[in-house]
Scaffold this motif. Structure first.
Motif, PDB file in Angstrom:
ATOM      1  N   SER A   1     -69.795  28.310  24.805  1.00 39.06           N
ATOM      2  CA  SER A   1     -69.683  29.759  24.647  1.00 39.06           C
ATOM      3  C   SER A   1     -70.844  30.463  25.334  1.00 39.06           C
ATOM      4  CB  SER A   1     -69.677  30.116  23.157  1.00 39.06           C
ATOM      5  OG  SER A   1     -69.876  31.490  22.987  1.00 39.06           O
ATOM      6  N   ALA A   2     -72.028  29.930  25.133  1.00 36.82           N
ATOM      7  CA  ALA A   2     -73.221  30.582  25.672  1.00 36.82           C
ATOM      8  C   ALA A   2     -73.275  30.486  27.193  1.00 36.82           C
ATOM      9  CB  ALA A   2     -74.478  29.965  25.048  1.00 36.82           C
TER      10      ALA A   2
ATOM     11  N   LEU B   1     -70.367  32.915  32.721  1.00 35.84           N
ATOM     12  CA  LEU B   1     -70.647  33.854  33.804  1.00 35.84           C
ATOM     13  C   LEU B   1     -71.968  34.569  33.582  1.00 35.84           C
ATOM     14  CD1 LEU B   1     -67.065  35.343  34.081  1.00 35.84           C
ATOM     15  CD2 LEU B   1     -68.167  33.776  35.682  1.00 35.84           C
ATOM     16  N   GLY B   2     -72.326  34.723  32.321  1.00 36.65           N
ATOM     17  CA  GLY B   2     -73.580  35.396  32.001  1.00 36.65           C
ATOM     18  C   GLY B   2     -74.774  34.716  32.649  1.00 36.65           C
TER      19      GLY B   2
ATOM     20  N   TYR C   1     -64.608  40.294  31.342  1.00 44.74           N
ATOM     21  CA  TYR C   1     -64.992  38.902  31.604  1.00 44.74           C
ATOM     22  C   TYR C   1     -63.877  38.169  32.353  1.00 44.74           C
ATOM     23  CZ  TYR C   1     -67.886  34.854  30.464  1.00 44.74           C
ATOM     24  OH  TYR C   1     -68.720  33.773  30.529  1.00 44.74           O
TER      25      TYR C   1
ATOM     26  N   PHE D   1     -76.219  38.820  25.532  1.00 43.71           N
ATOM     27  CA  PHE D   1     -74.964  38.464  26.194  1.00 43.71           C
ATOM     28  C   PHE D   1     -74.928  36.974  26.506  1.00 43.71           C
ATOM     29  CE2 PHE D   1     -72.153  37.982  29.844  1.00 43.71           C
ATOM     30  CZ  PHE D   1     -71.057  38.771  29.491  1.00 43.71           C
TER      31      PHE D   1
ATOM     32  N   SER E   1     -74.355  34.713  23.662  1.00 42.51           N
ATOM     33  CA  SER E   1     -73.113  35.043  22.922  1.00 42.51           C
ATOM     34  C   SER E   1     -73.399  35.642  21.551  1.00 42.51           C
ATOM     35  CB  SER E   1     -72.218  33.808  22.715  1.00 42.51           C
ATOM     36  OG  SER E   1     -71.868  33.218  23.912  1.00 42.51           O
TER      37      SER E   1
HETATM   38  N1  PHE Z   1     -72.379  34.022  26.665  1.00 37.94           N
HETATM   39  C1  PHE Z   1     -71.300  34.202  27.566  1.00 37.94           C
HETATM   40  C2  PHE Z   1     -71.815  34.076  28.984  1.00 37.94           C
HETATM   41  O1  PHE Z   1     -72.983  34.025  29.201  1.00 37.94           O
HETATM   42  C3  PHE Z   1     -70.564  35.501  27.367  1.00 37.94           C
HETATM   43  C4  PHE Z   1     -70.244  35.814  25.933  1.00 37.94           C
HETATM   44  C5  PHE Z   1     -70.803  36.947  25.342  1.00 37.94           C
HETATM   45  C6  PHE Z   1     -69.418  34.990  25.179  1.00 37.94           C
HETATM   46  C7  PHE Z   1     -70.555  37.232  24.005  1.00 37.94           C
HETATM   47  C8  PHE Z   1     -69.169  35.278  23.847  1.00 37.94           C
HETATM   48  C9  PHE Z   1     -69.750  36.395  23.266  1.00 37.94           C
HETATM   49  O2  PHE Z   1     -71.073  34.037  29.910  1.00 37.94           O
END
Ligand code: PHE
Length: 457
Positions: free
Chosen positions: A24-25, A28-29, A111, A232, A235
């Motif tokens: 999750s973490a 794309l972030g 996203y 972000f 997550s």
């Molecule tokens: N953490 C994910 C990323 O870096 C994006 C995300 C944000 C997923 C919030 C879940 C909740 O791409």
């Protein structure tokens, strides 16, 4: 008191949770957003603030979020409702769950569009489209994609369907399987890219840009964006990690899990930066090129390196997977809520969430062409209209607010003995450090940065 099982299933082990939460973490972030944010905000000083936010604000909040989730064992909305009732707190705490659900929808909508870009790039790489690219032609290639709404819509649709399918298959068979192989593979490929960056002749310049802070580049806007990036990328603040925490067996350590997840996530971001900035400088490109940065730099590298066709294709495939495992976690809280409160089965619930976010995604698609407009954010020009607004609203405002509320709820409103019981750290230094961070450090940190963003201090 707290249930030992979630009705949606449980992770088969602590490792499964770590993988899923890291899935999750890491997304794309890390690989798309972190480099362009760092580039837009002048590099090192932004990175330093981001790292401090991860350490001092992110990790304590991640622990709070997992703790709340594991205690509630339901979707964030119902978890907040039942924990507030258990602890005899105000029913309005449920709004934290609702806010997270709205943030999740907004994030998922854009996203998926960006994940669509990565899908498009898989096929470009495979078709040899990266051969002989330079800074200019790589930019042209990217612009041709984002100014074509039909193509973006097609890729966005495919990605959203992929995401919905995995969520509909459930915790164990769907989510777990997807992350086991992908994460390590992505990591290895990033290392290979850093290896390439070492050969560009500008590695040192890239390294300095990323790690040597130039505090004159640090504006109110970059501080707030660095904090937003920390939330972000981890997550945090919308309930994804709370949801995953609700599937976590009682025996697993929340502290160790959080440290590991945050550590891996940060490492991936830094590696992405180390891979990208040397290429930027070696090709006379702009670090502040905005959301297209990764898509305009890495193809140049793949076009030049031996085996670039294979590595380029593989890299974008893995990036799709990284985005996929993140998108899944954006759908899960809302889908679980539909299962709990609307009596839907998982397949339907996932389809409903996916369809709504898909529709909203059209706004982002149009933001890169017909609906584009520019505005000024703390002296920085944002030129992709509503997409930038969605991004600022979610990452810089909703997630930090949500995270702040979670830290406050876990440390002030859940009884001390319950948190001691949940964290299993005893009552010694580690526990007290968490409690201090969650009660004071993280909330005040977020508030200070907000106030500075608003120009109050
Ligand atoms: N953490 C994910 C990323 O870096 C994006 C995300 C944000 C997923 C919030 C879940 C909740 O791409």
């Amino acid at each position: 008191m707290s249930a030992t099982q979630s009705i949606h299933g449980m992770w088969s082990s602590r490792l499964a949770f770590i993988l899923a939460a890291t899935g999750s973490a890491v997304g794309l972030g890390n690989i798309w957003k972190f480099p362009y944010m760092a580039g837009d905000n002048g590099g090192g000083a932004f990175v330093l603030v981001y790292l401090l936010c991860v350490l001092l604000i992110g990790i304590p909040i991640m622990m709070a979020e997992i703790l709340i989730g594991r205690r509630g064992r339901q979707s964030p909305i119902n978890t907040m409702r039942s924990l507030a009732a258990d602890e005899r707190r105000h029913g309005l705490w449920v709004l934290l769950g609702w806010g997270g659900m709205v943030a999740g929808f907004l994030i998922l909508s854009y996203y998926s569009v960006i994940a669509g870009w990565t899908l498009a790039y898989v096929f470009r790489a495979l078709g040899g489209g990266f051969m002989g690219l330079d800074g200019e032609s790589a930019g042209a290639l990217f612009n041709a994609l984002i100014s074509d709404p039909e193509r973006l819509l097609a890729w966005h649709t495919i990605f959203m369907v992929m995401t919905t399918i995995v969520v509909s298959r459930g915790v164990k068979s769907g989510l777990e399987q997807a992350v086991k192989v992908m994460m390590p593979a992505l990591f290895l490929l990033l290392l290979a890219l850093v290896g390439y960056a070492l050969t560009t002749g500008e590695f040192q310049r890239g390294l300095e840009f990323l790690l040597v802070p130039d505090f004159s580049a640090l504006t109110r806007g970059s501080v707030i964006q660095a904090m937003g990036q920390a939330f972000f990328t981890l997550s945090l603040g919308m309930g994804a990690i709370m949801m995953y925490g609700s599937y976590l067996p009682r025996s697993a350590s929340i502290l160790n899990s959080s440290l590991l997840i945050a550590g891996l996530d940060t490492l991936v971001s830094l590696l992405a930066g180390l891979a990208i900035f040397p290429i930027v400088f070696a090709n006379g490109m702009e670090p502040g090129a905005g959301p297209g940065l990764v898509f305009m730099t890495l193809p140049i590298a793949f076009g030049q390196m031996p085996g670039g066709l294979l590595f380029g294709t593989l890299f974008f495939i893995l990036l799709v997977f990284a985005a996929w495992t993140s998108a899944i976690s954006l759908v899960e809280p809302a889908a679980a809520w539909l299962v709990e409160n609307r009596g839907m089965n998982r397949v339907r619930a996932a389809a409903v969430v996916g369809t709504l976010a898909w529709l909203l995604g059209i706004v982002t698609i149009m933001s890169f062409s017909d609906w584009a407009f520019s505005f000024d954010f703390h002296g920085e020009t944002k030129s992709n209209g509503l997409f930038d607004i969605f991004d600022i609203l979610t990452a810089n405002i909703m997630l930090p607010l949500g995270g702040l509320a979670m830290a406050v709820f876990a440390s002030w409103f859940i009884g001390r003995s319950s948190t001691v019981d949940e964290l299993q750290l005893g009552e010694g230094l580690l526990y007290r450090a968490w409690r201090f961070a969650a009660r004071y450090l993280a909330p005040l940190g977020v508030l200070l940065i907000f106030m500075s963003g608003l120009g109050v201090i």
